[in-house]
Design a protein around this motif. Structure first.
Motif, mmCIF file in Angstrom:
data_model
loop_
_atom_site.group_PDB
_atom_site.id
_atom_site.type_symbol
_atom_site.label_atom_id
_atom_site.label_comp_id
_atom_site.label_asym_id
_atom_site.label_seq_id
_atom_site.Cartn_x
_atom_site.Cartn_y
_atom_site.Cartn_z
ATOM 1 N N ARG A 1 0.836 -1.203 0.000
ATOM 2 C CA ARG A 1 0.000 0.000 0.000
ATOM 3 C C ARG A 1 0.867 1.247 0.000
ATOM 4 N NH1 ARG A 1 -4.353 -1.783 4.670
ATOM 5 N NH2 ARG A 1 -5.321 -3.504 3.535
ATOM 6 N N ASP A 2 0.330 2.303 -0.556
ATOM 7 C CA ASP A 2 1.058 3.567 -0.630
ATOM 8 C C ASP A 2 1.261 4.120 0.776
ATOM 9 O OD1 ASP A 2 2.076 6.068 -1.081
ATOM 10 O OD2 ASP A 2 0.418 6.777 -2.325
ATOM 11 N N PRO A 3 2.527 4.301 1.226
ATOM 12 C CA PRO A 3 2.743 4.819 2.581
ATOM 13 C C PRO A 3 2.235 6.239 2.764
ATOM 14 C CG PRO A 3 4.808 4.721 1.362
ATOM 15 C CD PRO A 3 3.779 4.026 0.519
ATOM 16 N N ALA A 4 1.998 6.953 1.657
ATOM 17 C CA ALA A 4 1.502 8.319 1.755
ATOM 18 C C ALA A 4 -0.030 8.377 1.775
ATOM 19 C CB ALA A 4 2.030 9.150 0.586
ATOM 20 N N ALA A 5 -0.686 7.220 1.679
ATOM 21 C CA ALA A 5 -2.149 7.200 1.652
ATOM 22 C C ALA A 5 -2.713 7.711 2.975
ATOM 23 C CB ALA A 5 -2.648 5.789 1.386
ATOM 24 N N ALA A 6 -3.902 8.285 2.902
ATOM 25 C CA ALA A 6 -4.545 8.829 4.099
ATOM 26 C C ALA A 6 -4.861 7.698 5.077
ATOM 27 C CB ALA A 6 -5.832 9.555 3.709
ATOM 28 N N PRO A 7 -4.695 7.955 6.380
ATOM 29 C CA PRO A 7 -5.040 6.929 7.363
ATOM 30 C C PRO A 7 -6.547 6.692 7.370
ATOM 31 C CG PRO A 7 -4.579 9.021 8.449
ATOM 32 C CD PRO A 7 -4.223 9.204 7.004
ATOM 33 N N PRO A 8 -6.984 5.547 7.903
ATOM 34 C CA PRO A 8 -8.425 5.282 7.949
ATOM 35 C C PRO A 8 -9.154 6.307 8.802
ATOM 36 C CG PRO A 8 -7.206 3.674 9.243
ATOM 37 C CD PRO A 8 -6.197 4.458 8.474
ATOM 38 N N THR A 9 -10.406 6.523 8.483
ATOM 39 C CA THR A 9 -11.233 7.426 9.268
ATOM 40 C C THR A 9 -11.528 6.787 10.627
ATOM 41 O OG1 THR A 9 -13.312 6.487 8.480
ATOM 42 C CG2 THR A 9 -12.305 8.245 7.137
ATOM 43 N N PRO A 10 -11.978 7.571 11.606
ATOM 44 C CA PRO A 10 -12.334 6.975 12.902
ATOM 45 C C PRO A 10 -13.370 5.856 12.788
ATOM 46 C CG PRO A 10 -12.149 9.346 13.126
ATOM 47 C CD PRO A 10 -12.014 9.056 11.660
ATOM 48 N N GLU A 11 -14.347 6.019 11.901
ATOM 49 C CA GLU A 11 -15.356 4.977 11.743
ATOM 50 C C GLU A 11 -14.759 3.723 11.117
ATOM 51 O OE1 GLU A 11 -18.766 2.724 11.721
ATOM 52 O OE2 GLU A 11 -18.210 4.508 12.890
ATOM 53 N N GLN A 12 -13.893 3.898 10.122
ATOM 54 C CA GLN A 12 -13.226 2.746 9.519
ATOM 55 C C GLN A 12 -12.350 2.028 10.537
ATOM 56 O OE1 GLN A 12 -11.315 4.930 6.339
ATOM 57 N NE2 GLN A 12 -12.712 4.113 4.784
#
Length: 404
Positions: free
Chosen positions: A63-74
């Protein structure tokens, strides 16, 4: 005595419990392992009964290390699914066992399953900075949007905040399963998982426990899995064909964009050949030059004594393997315990802690210049002679002391 050893995570989390399980089985004990399905083949190759838990993890390394972290709900859904899967798998694996040990810190179901069964439970960390102490700050998790402390807040306050995060993340999910089992809910998740006497499965020279804290810590030494596998013929031939190369690898973590090209460029700037470990990120060489070779998973215990330096992400297992081999290191830390290991390599004088941020050809070239210096190599060899190899023996004695 039947013992369940369980861990959630990458190879650095699971291989130590496999090492301990192998040691226990050599001593005639019935040790079994519950871990992600990625490690079934490794466990069964060692003759260790294996129960899978959760999904296959290897794809996460790409996975792209620069990708946004999961949302609180995720993140909440991920935690609930993980805890549910753990309770199913760990309960099944623990049937008939006389003790449960969790390696690492993510096996949320283990202490409850042990409590249900009325058997002892222990937890082992692989790095001191996972365990609360006024002498160091908690690890930082950038994937959750956390930033390194700036020194304006004391360690006790940071650990109190860390306890709050454990509760916010895990308490509701754990307590739902405890209530269903007729057990009292837990208020302090971290203390519930770590216990008042956590173990520290790390070498006392590489990673010494810093001193008194709010609990007792039992340091066993690192849990090392003996490896007698020969090196693949292509790798052995490459090593024999010239001077010792520089080994590059990022293990099971996600690699910054352009990392492989920067690594190769830095080694070439010093006239060094390159061995590049693909890892879970599937790193690839930037060209087909004869001075470079890519490899998969190999026996580090045979490889690292034959390289000029090891450049890596700073996982506990790789750091210990390189230190034991007497290889100078360049540690390029990304998160969690990796900055700790980078700092220890710097403090011991056995290598270089790369500066924070994405590595470049220039930054790696400069770091390699210091790692390849004769005094660094001499110091690495000296420290190698102090690394203990009896950690699994110590841990096995502690476990079997609770024999029913």
């Amino acid at each position: 005595m039947r013992v369940l050893l369980t861990a959630i995570g990458s190879r650095g989390d699971v291989q130590p419990v496999l090492a301990l399980a192998a040691r226990l089985r050599e001593a005639g004990e019935d040790a079994r392992v519950c871990a992600p399905p990625d490690f079934r083949g490794l466990a069964e190759g060692l003759g260790i009964p294996f129960t899978p838990v959760g999904p296959v993890l290897r794809p996460t390394g790409r996975r792209d290390p620069a990708a946004a972290p999961p949302t609180p709900e995720q993140r909440r859904r991920m935690v609930e699914e993980s805890v549910a899967a753990q309770f199913d798998a760990v309960r099944a694996a623990a049937r008939g066992c006389h003790a449960v040990l969790a390696g690492g810190y993510l096996v949320a179901a283990a202490p409850t399953v042990a409590e249900e069964s009325g058997i002892p439970y222990a937890m082992a960390a692989y790095c001191p900075n996972f365990l609360p102490s006024p002498h160091h700050a908690p690890p930082v998790y950038p994937m959750r949007g956390e930033k390194a402390p700036d020194g304006t807040v004391g360690n006790r306050v940071l650990w109190a905040r860390d306890a709050d995060r454990w509760n916010e993340t895990w308490r509701d999910a754990i307590n739902r399963h405890r209530t269903a089992a007729g057990l009292a809910p837990v208020d302090d998740v971290r203390s519930h998982l770590f216990t008042g006497t956590p173990w520290l499965a790390a070498d006392p020279v590489l990673a010494p426990w810093p001193g008194p804290a709010d609990h007792e810590v039992v340091q066993t030494g690192a849990w090392l899995l003996p490896d007698e596998r020969p090196l693949p013929p292509e790798l052995a031939d490459f090593l024999d064909a010239g001077d010792p190369p520089v080994h590059f690898g990022f293990g099971s973590i996600r690699a910054p964009h352009g990392l492989a090209a920067a690594m190769v460029g830095a080694a070439r700037a010093h006239g060094r050949r390159v061995i590049l470990s693909r890892g879970w990120a599937e790193l690839a060489l930037p060209d087909d030059g004869p001075d470079c070779l890519t490899i998969g998973e190999v026996n580090q215990q045979r490889l690292f004594p034959r390289v000029a330096a090891v450049v890596h992400h700073g996982g506990a297992g790789t750091t210990t393997a390189a230190a034991r081999a007497g290889a100078p290191q360049v540690v390029v830390p990304q998160h969690v315990d990796q900055p700790y290991w980078a700092g220890r390599i710097h403090d011991l004088g056995t290598g270089v802690a790369h500066t924070p941020g994405t590595p470049t050809t220039a930054s790696l070239t400069e770091a390699l210049a210091r790692a390849l210096a004769p005094q660094t190599a001499a110091r690495a060899q000296a420290v190698a002679r102090t690394v203990r190899t009896d950690g699994t023996e110590t841990a096995a004695r502690l476990l079997t002391a609770s024999r029913p």
